[in-house]
Design an enzyme around this catalytic site. Sequence first.
Site, mmCIF file in Angstrom:
data_model
loop_
_atom_site.group_PDB
_atom_site.id
_atom_site.type_symbol
_atom_site.label_atom_id
_atom_site.label_comp_id
_atom_site.label_asym_id
_atom_site.label_seq_id
_atom_site.Cartn_x
_atom_site.Cartn_y
_atom_site.Cartn_z
ATOM 1 N N ASP A 55 0.858 -1.188 0.000
ATOM 2 C CA ASP A 55 0.000 0.000 0.000
ATOM 3 C C ASP A 55 0.894 1.239 0.000
ATOM 4 O O ASP A 55 1.872 1.305 0.757
ATOM 5 C CB ASP A 55 -0.888 -0.015 1.248
ATOM 6 C CG ASP A 55 -2.021 0.996 1.184
ATOM 7 O OD1 ASP A 55 -1.742 2.190 0.945
ATOM 8 O OD2 ASP A 55 -3.178 0.602 1.382
ATOM 9 N N ILE A 56 0.589 2.225 -0.846
ATOM 10 C CA ILE A 56 1.438 3.419 -0.933
ATOM 11 C C ILE A 56 1.217 4.370 0.243
ATOM 12 O O ILE A 56 1.998 5.298 0.434
ATOM 13 C CB ILE A 56 1.236 4.176 -2.260
ATOM 14 C CG1 ILE A 56 -0.207 4.665 -2.401
ATOM 15 C CG2 ILE A 56 1.652 3.308 -3.431
ATOM 16 C CD1 ILE A 56 -0.407 5.598 -3.581
ATOM 17 N N ASN A 128 -13.227 -3.401 1.798
ATOM 18 C CA ASN A 128 -14.242 -2.352 1.804
ATOM 19 C C ASN A 128 -14.992 -2.306 0.473
ATOM 20 O O ASN A 128 -14.405 -2.534 -0.583
ATOM 21 C CB ASN A 128 -13.591 -0.987 2.059
ATOM 22 C CG ASN A 128 -12.772 -0.974 3.337
ATOM 23 O OD1 ASN A 128 -13.178 -1.521 4.349
ATOM 24 N ND2 ASN A 128 -11.599 -0.357 3.285
ATOM 25 N N GLN A 135 -13.906 2.623 0.861
ATOM 26 C CA GLN A 135 -13.203 2.121 -0.318
ATOM 27 C C GLN A 135 -12.717 3.309 -1.139
ATOM 28 O O GLN A 135 -13.511 4.071 -1.668
ATOM 29 C CB GLN A 135 -14.120 1.236 -1.170
ATOM 30 C CG GLN A 135 -13.411 0.610 -2.362
ATOM 31 C CD GLN A 135 -14.347 -0.213 -3.237
ATOM 32 O OE1 GLN A 135 -15.560 -0.037 -3.200
ATOM 33 N NE2 GLN A 135 -13.785 -1.112 -4.031
ATOM 34 N N HIS A 141 -10.259 -5.145 -3.519
ATOM 35 C CA HIS A 141 -8.955 -5.440 -2.935
ATOM 36 C C HIS A 141 -9.093 -5.704 -1.446
ATOM 37 O O HIS A 141 -10.031 -5.245 -0.798
ATOM 38 C CB HIS A 141 -7.951 -4.308 -3.184
ATOM 39 C CG HIS A 141 -8.373 -2.970 -2.653
ATOM 40 N ND1 HIS A 141 -9.325 -2.178 -3.264
ATOM 41 C CD2 HIS A 141 -7.960 -2.274 -1.561
ATOM 42 C CE1 HIS A 141 -9.480 -1.053 -2.583
ATOM 43 N NE2 HIS A 141 -8.670 -1.091 -1.538
#
Length: 207
Positions: A55-56, A128, A135, A141
């Site tokens: 995750d960024i 989500n 989300q 995802h």
Amino acid sequence: MSSISERYPVSCAFCKIAKAYPAESSPVPANPDPELIDPGCYLILSTPQVMAFLDIMPIAPGHILLTTRPHYEKLSDMYAPPKSSDWASEKTATQAKEVSQAIGEWLPIVSRALCAVTGIEDWNVVQNNGERAAQVVPHVHFHLIPRYQEGRREIGGKGKVDYGMLKSWKVFGRGSREDLDEEEAQVMASSLREALKVELGGGKAKL
């Protein structure tokens, strides 16, 4: 037959990743270049059905996203028995079923790799659906979020845990996430790929 633009919507960040990193012969990519896309993608898993990457804006170091390669906005958009017997409907349903099965198969494998690399015993798996459910990217995802022991302390000697002091104990929302550090991400992604190879019987992880 769906077009490339329908399969990978241009506006979808995860579809851009899917286009930039096609599935390879091995599910664990050898040495993917994170700069093929902006912002960078630290890929750890790539199959015809699913992908996984860091995750960024991680909630904690090692925060992984496991996502479908084909575009589905919500979980309910995935597999359903075909409503007609025409070839296109059956093909779409078959693909969605394969993707759904792949998600279920890879969740425990990626979880074990995450635990092996980070040393955690506890983690969240969060999925989500829709804006009201937090989300952000409209593409199915799953978040795998490690929960570290660091920062725990007892309150009043009664053995209770002050979760406010647990550094990784954050929830989704503004102010709770930080940008991914590129150097740390390189190391983490490499370690996760090695751990996945071990899970698949392909060698020893270099942790």
